[in-house]
Scaffold this motif. Structure first.
Motif, mmCIF file in Angstrom:
data_model
loop_
_atom_site.group_PDB
_atom_site.id
_atom_site.type_symbol
_atom_site.label_atom_id
_atom_site.label_comp_id
_atom_site.label_asym_id
_atom_site.label_seq_id
_atom_site.Cartn_x
_atom_site.Cartn_y
_atom_site.Cartn_z
ATOM 1 N N GLY A 72 0.811 -1.214 0.000
ATOM 2 C CA GLY A 72 0.000 0.000 0.000
ATOM 3 C C GLY A 72 0.841 1.258 0.000
ATOM 4 N N ILE A 73 1.890 1.268 0.809
ATOM 5 C CA ILE A 73 2.759 2.441 0.864
ATOM 6 C C ILE A 73 3.482 2.634 -0.468
ATOM 7 C CG2 ILE A 73 4.852 3.345 1.954
ATOM 8 C CD1 ILE A 73 3.775 2.064 4.579
ATOM 9 N N VAL A 74 3.958 1.555 -1.065
ATOM 10 C CA VAL A 74 4.631 1.657 -2.364
ATOM 11 C C VAL A 74 3.647 2.116 -3.440
ATOM 12 C CG1 VAL A 74 5.797 0.343 -4.176
ATOM 13 C CG2 VAL A 74 6.453 0.039 -1.802
ATOM 14 N N ALA A 75 2.402 1.645 -3.377
ATOM 15 C CA ALA A 75 1.392 2.078 -4.352
ATOM 16 C C ALA A 75 1.143 3.580 -4.252
ATOM 17 C CB ALA A 75 0.092 1.309 -4.148
ATOM 18 N N VAL A 76 0.987 4.076 -3.044
ATOM 19 C CA VAL A 76 0.720 5.506 -2.857
ATOM 20 C C VAL A 76 1.944 6.331 -3.276
ATOM 21 C CG1 VAL A 76 0.252 7.268 -1.119
ATOM 22 C CG2 VAL A 76 -1.035 5.146 -1.091
ATOM 23 N N LEU A 77 3.131 5.894 -2.883
ATOM 24 C CA LEU A 77 4.337 6.642 -3.267
ATOM 25 C C LEU A 77 4.582 6.602 -4.777
ATOM 26 C CD1 LEU A 77 6.785 5.715 -0.375
ATOM 27 C CD2 LEU A 77 5.534 7.846 -0.725
ATOM 28 N N PRO A 129 -1.386 9.623 -17.394
ATOM 29 C CA PRO A 129 -0.674 9.110 -16.217
ATOM 30 C C PRO A 129 -1.187 9.687 -14.897
ATOM 31 C CG PRO A 129 0.888 9.696 -17.925
ATOM 32 C CD PRO A 129 -0.456 10.163 -18.380
ATOM 33 N N ARG A 130 -1.619 10.942 -14.933
ATOM 34 C CA ARG A 130 -2.162 11.543 -13.708
ATOM 35 C C ARG A 130 -3.429 10.834 -13.258
ATOM 36 N NH1 ARG A 130 -1.521 16.440 -11.683
ATOM 37 N NH2 ARG A 130 0.360 17.545 -12.210
ATOM 38 N N VAL A 131 -4.316 10.531 -14.199
ATOM 39 C CA VAL A 131 -5.567 9.855 -13.856
ATOM 40 C C VAL A 131 -5.286 8.467 -13.289
ATOM 41 C CG1 VAL A 131 -7.670 8.861 -14.831
ATOM 42 C CG2 VAL A 131 -6.963 11.158 -15.498
ATOM 43 N N TRP A 132 -4.420 7.713 -13.970
ATOM 44 C CA TRP A 132 -4.112 6.366 -13.486
ATOM 45 C C TRP A 132 -3.367 6.403 -12.163
ATOM 46 C CZ3 TRP A 132 -6.835 2.506 -14.699
ATOM 47 C CH2 TRP A 132 -7.439 2.447 -15.958
ATOM 48 N N ALA A 133 -2.537 7.414 -11.960
ATOM 49 C CA ALA A 133 -1.853 7.546 -10.672
ATOM 50 C C ALA A 133 -2.861 7.786 -9.554
ATOM 51 C CB ALA A 133 -0.841 8.682 -10.735
ATOM 52 N N TRP A 134 -3.851 8.645 -9.810
ATOM 53 C CA TRP A 134 -4.882 8.884 -8.792
ATOM 54 C C TRP A 134 -5.721 7.636 -8.549
ATOM 55 C CZ3 TRP A 134 -4.833 12.110 -5.115
ATOM 56 C CH2 TRP A 134 -4.234 13.348 -5.260
ATOM 57 N N VAL A 135 -5.996 6.869 -9.599
ATOM 58 C CA VAL A 135 -6.725 5.607 -9.416
ATOM 59 C C VAL A 135 -5.933 4.683 -8.497
ATOM 60 C CG1 VAL A 135 -7.494 3.517 -10.612
ATOM 61 C CG2 VAL A 135 -8.020 5.746 -11.574
ATOM 62 N N GLY A 136 -4.633 4.562 -8.742
ATOM 63 C CA GLY A 136 -3.793 3.722 -7.893
ATOM 64 C C GLY A 136 -3.716 4.221 -6.467
ATOM 65 N N ILE A 137 -3.626 5.529 -6.288
ATOM 66 C CA ILE A 137 -3.568 6.106 -4.943
ATOM 67 C C ILE A 137 -4.866 5.838 -4.189
ATOM 68 C CG2 ILE A 137 -3.536 8.295 -3.683
ATOM 69 C CD1 ILE A 137 -1.492 9.288 -5.762
ATOM 70 N N VAL A 138 -5.985 6.034 -4.845
ATOM 71 C CA VAL A 138 -7.284 5.833 -4.177
ATOM 72 C C VAL A 138 -7.501 4.367 -3.820
ATOM 73 C CG1 VAL A 138 -9.782 5.922 -4.551
ATOM 74 C CG2 VAL A 138 -8.361 7.884 -5.150
ATOM 75 N N ILE A 139 -7.203 3.469 -4.755
ATOM 76 C CA ILE A 139 -7.407 2.041 -4.481
ATOM 77 C C ILE A 139 -6.426 1.562 -3.407
ATOM 78 C CG2 ILE A 139 -7.282 -0.274 -5.470
ATOM 79 C CD1 ILE A 139 -8.265 0.967 -8.091
ATOM 80 N N GLY A 140 -5.170 1.971 -3.495
ATOM 81 C CA GLY A 140 -4.193 1.600 -2.475
ATOM 82 C C GLY A 140 -4.535 2.179 -1.114
ATOM 83 N N GLY A 141 -4.997 3.416 -1.098
ATOM 84 C CA GLY A 141 -5.416 4.036 0.172
ATOM 85 C C GLY A 141 -6.612 3.339 0.781
#
Length: 110
Positions: free
Chosen positions: A48-53, A68-80
């Motif tokens: 989870g920490i690696v996903a958010v970072l 990339p920004r959209v997919w990064a936010w998707v990863g941050i939200v799902i990991g969070g």
């Protein structure tokens, strides 16, 4: 004075890592086994920490690129969400039911 070099890392790479590890974190956060629980919680926390970072890294280097920004936010939200799920279940387990268990974990004492 040396000119600053451009970052050559494509922003889609850390965004992809954030999404993949976000889904792994969400799965690990929703399903906490009774056996080897400490190892499971540590793995989920690391993923989870690696996903958010990775998501933050993708946002930082993507500039004005929207994909990339959209997919990064998707990863941050799902990991969070996976990390929140893990913490909730870990609290329910360690407090022996003082914290109410999440509704998706009926095996925890309630």
């Amino acid at each position: 004075m040396a000119a600053r070099t451009r970052d050559q890392e494509p922003p889609a790479a850390p965004a992809f890592v954030a999404v993949v590890l976000g889904f792994v974190t969400a799965y690990l956060g929703a399903v906490v086994p009774a056996e080897s629980m400490v190892r499971h919680i540590l793995l989920c926390a690391v993923f989870g920490i690696v996903a958010v970072l990775s998501g933050w890294r993708a946002i930082a280097i993507s500039g004005r690129r929207i994909g990339p920004r959209v997919w990064a936010w998707v990863g941050i939200v799902i990991g969070g969400a996976g990390l929140v799920s893990l913490v909730w279940q870990a609290l329910a387990i360690t407090t022996h039911g003082a914290v109410p268990p999440p509704p998706w974990a009926p095996y925890l004492p309630g």
